[in-house]
Design a protein around this motif. Structure first.
Motif, PDB file in Angstrom:
ATOM      1  N   ARG A 373       0.842  -1.192   0.000  1.00 23.22           N
ATOM      2  CA  ARG A 373       0.000   0.000   0.000  1.00 23.22           C
ATOM      3  C   ARG A 373       0.882   1.248   0.000  1.00 23.22           C
ATOM      4  NH1 ARG A 373      -5.542  -1.692   0.641  1.00 23.22           N
ATOM      5  NH2 ARG A 373      -5.947   0.538   0.429  1.00 23.22           N
ATOM      6  N   PRO A 375       2.353   4.674   1.296  1.00 21.00           N
ATOM      7  CA  PRO A 375       2.526   5.240   2.637  1.00 21.00           C
ATOM      8  C   PRO A 375       2.218   6.725   2.723  1.00 21.00           C
ATOM      9  CG  PRO A 375       4.641   5.089   1.573  1.00 21.00           C
ATOM     10  CD  PRO A 375       3.631   4.526   0.593  1.00 21.00           C
ATOM     11  N   LEU A 475       4.152  -2.540   5.361  1.00 19.34           N
ATOM     12  CA  LEU A 475       4.175  -1.856   6.654  1.00 19.34           C
ATOM     13  C   LEU A 475       5.389  -2.264   7.470  1.00 19.34           C
ATOM     14  CD1 LEU A 475       2.870  -0.047   8.794  1.00 19.34           C
ATOM     15  CD2 LEU A 475       1.527  -2.027   9.535  1.00 19.34           C
ATOM     16  N   ASP A 562      -5.697   5.465   2.155  1.00 23.36           N
ATOM     17  CA  ASP A 562      -4.769   4.856   3.099  1.00 23.36           C
ATOM     18  C   ASP A 562      -4.420   5.870   4.179  1.00 23.36           C
ATOM     19  OD1 ASP A 562      -3.643   2.180   1.674  1.00 23.36           O
ATOM     20  OD2 ASP A 562      -3.914   3.760   0.179  1.00 23.36           O
ATOM     21  N   TYR A 564      -1.579   6.296   7.403  1.00 21.96           N
ATOM     22  CA  TYR A 564      -0.330   5.758   7.939  1.00 21.96           C
ATOM     23  C   TYR A 564       0.108   6.571   9.148  1.00 21.96           C
ATOM     24  CZ  TYR A 564       2.531   2.178   5.535  1.00 21.96           C
ATOM     25  OH  TYR A 564       3.097   1.013   5.106  1.00 21.96           O
ATOM     26  N   TRP A 577      -1.157   0.989   9.825  1.00 20.14           N
ATOM     27  CA  TRP A 577      -1.798   1.278   8.538  1.00 20.14           C
ATOM     28  C   TRP A 577      -3.285   0.988   8.646  1.00 20.14           C
ATOM     29  CZ3 TRP A 577      -4.736  -2.278   5.868  1.00 20.14           C
ATOM     30  CH2 TRP A 577      -5.259  -1.846   4.645  1.00 20.14           C
TER      31      TRP A 577
END
Length: 715
Positions: A373, A375, A475, A562, A564, A577
């Motif tokens: 994914r 960040p 992650l 997303d 983070y 995450w």
């Protein structure tokens, strides 16, 4: 007269032709019979020879087989007990064999159900079913998928005990020979007893007693008709027909078993009408989130241990309390419909907690270690590391202004521009235009190299937008990078297994701490820690505060897909995450909201028993940043580190090494302080941390002494 003679000649010719045809037919018949007899003789001879070889192979295999008692004592899979760092058991994986049930004690309905569904001619064939074999040959030749070729119970026993599950002709032939040998050496009752006590039923259960206890909470000697039908139906595909995996599929398969038992005369119509859906199943204990950790750590045993099937105990780095706190933090703070993941590392890389999703039972996909994914702005860690390494300092002035790079114009989340600010403020408030300018100045390739140096293992694009976190990462890799910053710029290698022992306590493996490599100089680590601490104190990461010093960075991708947050405090580094598996938008999701709050909730527990640690943010700059002259700007050779074109650290070349011996150094394209002299030939690119070749002195020492009125500076 002529006509009569002609007619007689014609008749004579026809008679001779008929005689020749009959003679030829007779000769052909004799030839066909000759070759047919020869083919039969050759075929019979080959069949006799094949039968002889088969008989010898079966006899030899039968003599080599273990005894019945030896087969009873043999286990086919490894039992693994997984323990936390405090010794408590967090999982037991592998086979569970239960109690061995003798043939006379196995319920009749269980034996009949297994024979009905798996091998209806079990009591008639010699180990290999000729009809089944013919069916298998037909399938192989015709490719008709509607016809299934199944193995006999004896063949399945031979495969489970002696062979693997490879679908090869060689394995199938050996399976047949072993099945025939089993039938020679053991009775049908012994074969069925071995099979029912060894076959796998799913859920770690081997044998009917283990299956009965696992799924129905009682021993196999008390199995009912419906329970026996469910157990017999699982053999074909344990993962599909297990009642704990899919109760509807298990009931449907059990109804098929009951129907076959009625057709073959094992049950009356009334007895076969039992409803398997009324069977009472054992309540299953919920899977803990620690299974995400075991799914990541246990495959590493293949590299750490020699091949063995002996039971072992694996002592891990997981802290049970921290794991529970991490699970709770993710469950409570993940937005509705979203998933969450968390990785927490100790200062030496030990994994203290790992959560790969909100519910392991619903989905065992590990988003902490496998998911790729974006960040978002958490990636700016590498941009600012590269800038600090190139000579920037937290107090240096930068300008937040509109910028376009190769047709790309980044925008700030606020939509406005702050003008002249310092580097610390630009990082704390995650100003995109400043990050873009810094990335363009030091070089996007340099940023990518920095990311690889700090442990990013995924491919990295060097498009300008990469400075805002457009590259997909794991992650655990991002957490590892921040842990290296917490470790004063020294590398950190995540690990999860402390030691492995036998059940008798013999140590089979013990973790040895990996050699740490200095990734950036101390002053760069101190500078980025200064920036990270400010981001939590006054910037976008304020929700991550826990009442003691915290350094970290938020990250939010476009359209809030997303969120983070990665940060550290008191020697513990934690990455969080959140997002959806289908990558859909989550309104309101930002790195500084739910992820930062989950980080705070977990870290308050994680560091509670640790002393408060203040961050070392004092910039002890090297001479090349303190002295104005070009000579000093080259620095001390002992401070240099070298990287190759992929961003990997390489050894410092020995004195006198020629051009190119530094491993193809990659530097900061367009850095602020490039050497004030031309570099000739194939020389390495110079960055902060690398050294340029020393220039020739332009004037003699006498001339310099006379011009300056004193002794020249020492070289």
């Amino acid at each position: 007269m002529e006509k009569r003679g002609s007619r007689r000649a014609r008749v004579e010719r026809e008679r001779r032709a008929t005689v020749r045809s009959a003679s030829a037919a007779e000769d052909n018949g004799r030839g066909f019979a000759f070759w047919a007899r020869r083919a039969m003789l050759w075929g019979g001879g080959l069949a006799l020879l094949g039968a002889l070889f088969l008989g010898l192979a079966v006899a030899f295999a039968a003599r080599s087989l273990p005894t019945f008692q030896q087969l009873k004592a043999t286990q086919n899979a490894q039992t693994i007990v997984v323990r936390a760092r405090d010794g408590s058991e967090i999982a037991e994986l592998g086979p569970n064999y239960g109690e061995w049930i003798s043939y006379s004690r196995i319920p009749r309905v269980m034996k009949d159900a297994m024979v009905a569904v798996e091998d209806r001619r079990f009591y008639m064939h010699p180990g290999v079913d000729p009809l089944g074999l013919a069916r298998a040959v037909y399938v192989a030749v015709s490719g008709d998928e509607r016809i299934s070729a199944t193995s006999t119970i004896t063949q399945q026993l031979a495969r489970n005990v002696f062979l693997n599950s490879n679908r090869s002709l060689d394995r199938k032939l050996r399976e047949g020979v072993l099945a025939l040998a089993l039938e020679v050496k053991f009775t049908k009752e012994e074969i069925l007893e071995l099979y029912l006590n060894k076959v796998y039923f799913g859920g770690g259960a081997y044998g009917i007693d283990s299956a009965a206890r696992t799924f129905f909470s009682h021993p196999a000697t008390r199995l009912s008709v419906g329970e026996a039908a469910i157990i017999a139906g699982m053999v074909k595909a344990p993962s599909n027909y297990s009642p704990t995996a899919d109760i509807d599929a298990a009931v449907g398969r059990a109804e098929v078993v009951l129907s076959l038992m009625r057709e073959q005369g094992y049950l009356s119509a009334a007895a076969a009408s039992v409803d398997p859906s009324t069977v009472r199943l054992k309540a299953q204990k919920a899977q803990t989130s620690a299974r995400y950790f075991t799914d990541w750590a246990l495959p590493q045993l293949e590299l750490l241990l020699p091949e063995t099937t002996e039971p072992i105990e694996v002592w891990t780095t997981i802290d049970p309390g921290m794991q529970r706190a991490a699970t709770t933090a993710i469950a409570r703070h993940s937005p509705r419909g979203a998933q969450g993941a968390l990785v927490s590392l100790d200062r030496d890389g030990a994994v203290l907690a790992l959560v790969g999703g909100t519910d392991y039972v619903k989905t065992n996909y590990n988003r902490a270690t496998n998911a790729l994914r974006q960040p978002g702005s958490a990636w700016k860690l590498f941009v600012y590391l590269a800038a600090l390494e190139a000579g920037y300092k937290p107090n240096d002035r930068v300008v937040d202004t509109p910028v376009t790079i190769d047709g790309w114009s980044p925008r700030n989340s606020s939509g406005g521009h702050a003008g002249a600010i310092d580097l610390r403020t630009a990082f704390a408030y995650s100003i995109n235009t400043v990050a873009a300018q810094l990335g363009n100045e030091v070089g996007f390739g340099t940023v990518a190299s920095m990311a690889k140096r700090f442990g990013i293992t995924t491919p990295i694009s060097t498009n300008p937008s990469m400075v805002l976190g457009s590259n997909e990462v794991r992650l655990i890799d991002m957490t590892r990078a921040f842990a290296a910053v917490s470790n004063r710029g020294a590398s950190v290698e995540p690990y999860g297994i402390l030691k492995v022992t036998s059940t008798q306590g013999e140590v089979l493996y013990s973790h040895e701490r990996a050699n740490s490599i200095q990734l950036v100089p101390d002053y760069v680590a101190a500078g980025i820690t200064d920036l990270l601490q400010t981001a939590v104190n006054t910037g976008t990461g304020r929700a991550a505060q826990i009442g003691r010093p915290v350094a970290g960075k938020t990250g939010t991708t476009s359209s809030n897909k997303d969120g983070y947050f990665v940060g550290f405090s008191s020697g513990i580094t934690t990455g969080v995450w959140m997002g959806r598996d289908d990558n859909r938008v989550i309104p309101g999701l930002q790195g500084g909201t739910a992820p930062a709050r989950a980080f705070s909730a977990y870290m308050r527990y994680a560091v509670a028993k640790r002393p408060v640690e203040q961050f070392d943010t004092e910039l002890k700059l090297p001479d090349w940043q303190l002295e104005p002259d070009a000579e000093a700007m080259q620095g001390d050779p002992q401070d240099y580190y070298f990287i190759d074109e992929d961003g990997n650290l390489v050894e410092r070349p020995s004195p006198g090494a020629g051009p190119g011996d530094a491993g193809g150094l990659e530097g900061a394209d367009g850095g602020r302080d490039q050497p004030p002299f031309p570099v000739e030939g194939e020389q390495p690119t110079v960055t902060r941390g690398s050294r340029a070749p020393e220039p020739e002195q332009a004037a003699s020492d006498d001339f310099l002494d006379e011009a300056t009125g004193g002794d020249p500076p020492p070289r």
